[in-house]
Design a protein around this motif. Sequence first.
Motif, PDB file in Angstrom:
ATOM      1  N   MET A  23       0.824  -1.195   0.000  1.00 52.62           N
ATOM      2  CA  MET A  23       0.000   0.000   0.000  1.00 52.62           C
ATOM      3  C   MET A  23       0.867   1.259   0.000  1.00 52.62           C
ATOM      4  SD  MET A  23      -3.189   0.414  -0.178  1.00 52.62           S
ATOM      5  CE  MET A  23      -4.355   1.705  -0.075  1.00 52.62           C
ATOM      6  N   LEU A  24       2.002   1.212   0.662  1.00 54.49           N
ATOM      7  CA  LEU A  24       2.863   2.385   0.720  1.00 54.49           C
ATOM      8  C   LEU A  24       3.339   2.784  -0.678  1.00 54.49           C
ATOM      9  CD1 LEU A  24       4.196   4.501   2.452  1.00 54.49           C
ATOM     10  CD2 LEU A  24       6.076   2.909   2.865  1.00 54.49           C
ATOM     11  N   LYS A  25       3.708   1.825  -1.489  1.00 57.09           N
ATOM     12  CA  LYS A  25       4.128   2.122  -2.869  1.00 57.09           C
ATOM     13  C   LYS A  25       2.992   2.790  -3.640  1.00 57.09           C
ATOM     14  CE  LYS A  25       8.350   0.751  -2.968  1.00 57.09           C
ATOM     15  NZ  LYS A  25       9.359   1.786  -2.883  1.00 57.09           N
ATOM     16  N   HIS A  26       1.783   2.385  -3.378  1.00 58.81           N
ATOM     17  CA  HIS A  26       0.611   2.985  -4.011  1.00 58.81           C
ATOM     18  C   HIS A  26       0.543   4.481  -3.665  1.00 58.81           C
ATOM     19  CE1 HIS A  26      -3.508   2.974  -5.600  1.00 58.81           C
ATOM     20  NE2 HIS A  26      -3.861   3.652  -4.531  1.00 58.81           N
ATOM     21  N   PHE A  27       0.718   4.822  -2.410  1.00 59.57           N
ATOM     22  CA  PHE A  27       0.669   6.224  -2.000  1.00 59.57           C
ATOM     23  C   PHE A  27       1.887   6.997  -2.500  1.00 59.57           C
ATOM     24  CE2 PHE A  27      -2.340   4.655   1.347  1.00 59.57           C
ATOM     25  CZ  PHE A  27      -3.441   5.338   0.853  1.00 59.57           C
ATOM     26  N   GLU A  28       3.035   6.338  -2.574  1.00 64.74           N
ATOM     27  CA  GLU A  28       4.207   7.008  -3.149  1.00 64.74           C
ATOM     28  C   GLU A  28       3.955   7.350  -4.618  1.00 64.74           C
ATOM     29  OE1 GLU A  28       7.931   5.273  -0.565  1.00 64.74           O
ATOM     30  OE2 GLU A  28       7.154   4.034  -2.199  1.00 64.74           O
ATOM     31  N   MET A  29       3.324   6.438  -5.339  1.00 64.47           N
ATOM     32  CA  MET A  29       2.983   6.703  -6.730  1.00 64.47           C
ATOM     33  C   MET A  29       2.008   7.880  -6.828  1.00 64.47           C
ATOM     34  SD  MET A  29       0.878   4.366  -9.470  1.00 64.47           S
ATOM     35  CE  MET A  29      -0.613   4.561  -8.493  1.00 64.47           C
ATOM     36  N   PHE A  30       0.995   7.907  -5.961  1.00 65.95           N
ATOM     37  CA  PHE A  30       0.031   9.000  -6.016  1.00 65.95           C
ATOM     38  C   PHE A  30       0.673  10.335  -5.659  1.00 65.95           C
ATOM     39  CE2 PHE A  30      -3.560   5.976  -6.177  1.00 65.95           C
ATOM     40  CZ  PHE A  30      -4.215   6.565  -7.251  1.00 65.95           C
ATOM     41  N   ALA A  31       1.611  10.349  -4.746  1.00 65.27           N
ATOM     42  CA  ALA A  31       2.300  11.597  -4.420  1.00 65.27           C
ATOM     43  C   ALA A  31       3.092  12.092  -5.627  1.00 65.27           C
ATOM     44  CB  ALA A  31       3.214  11.391  -3.211  1.00 65.27           C
TER      45      ALA A  31
END
Length: 169
Positions: A1-9
């Motif tokens: 999930m963290l990679k998902h939020f890093e991508m969105f940032a």
Amino acid sequence: MLKHFEMFADYNRWANGLLYAAAATLNDADYRRDTGAFFGSLHATLNHLLSADRIWMKRFTGTGTAPTTLDSILYDDLPSLTEARRTEDRRIVDWIGGLEETALSGTFSYTPITAPTEITQPLAPALAHVFNHQTHHRGQCHTILTTLGKPSLGLDLVYFLRSEGTRWM
């Protein structure tokens, strides 16, 4: 999930760059024209987005400045607002990049601007809200731009993934 939020940032930073570049093609009167959007003008809507991000980042991190209203005009000129947007986008990217996966299941507490009652909630859904909120208001900005006769912007996530965001694929 963290990679998902890093991508969105990272996507958020990219999309804001496109939006601000398009805003820079407007004359000042059009930039400030009330087009009937929720915050009226492109100027006010872009200021709202920065205000909201600063509010949320202050809630998440406990640091930084945050306005006390959602319609604050933080910067009255586009060049200053653009620089502040770039700085805030970098702050978001860096902060999320420094999180541990376990932080996403943790909670945080804050008092909303609109209601003086403390709220405690999980971090991950709040982060999802922040990025969804950005997308929502970028859509309004897009409508303002096209209403003013500017070309449509390709702000879709897939366009980011096919260009600057290939590392996320």
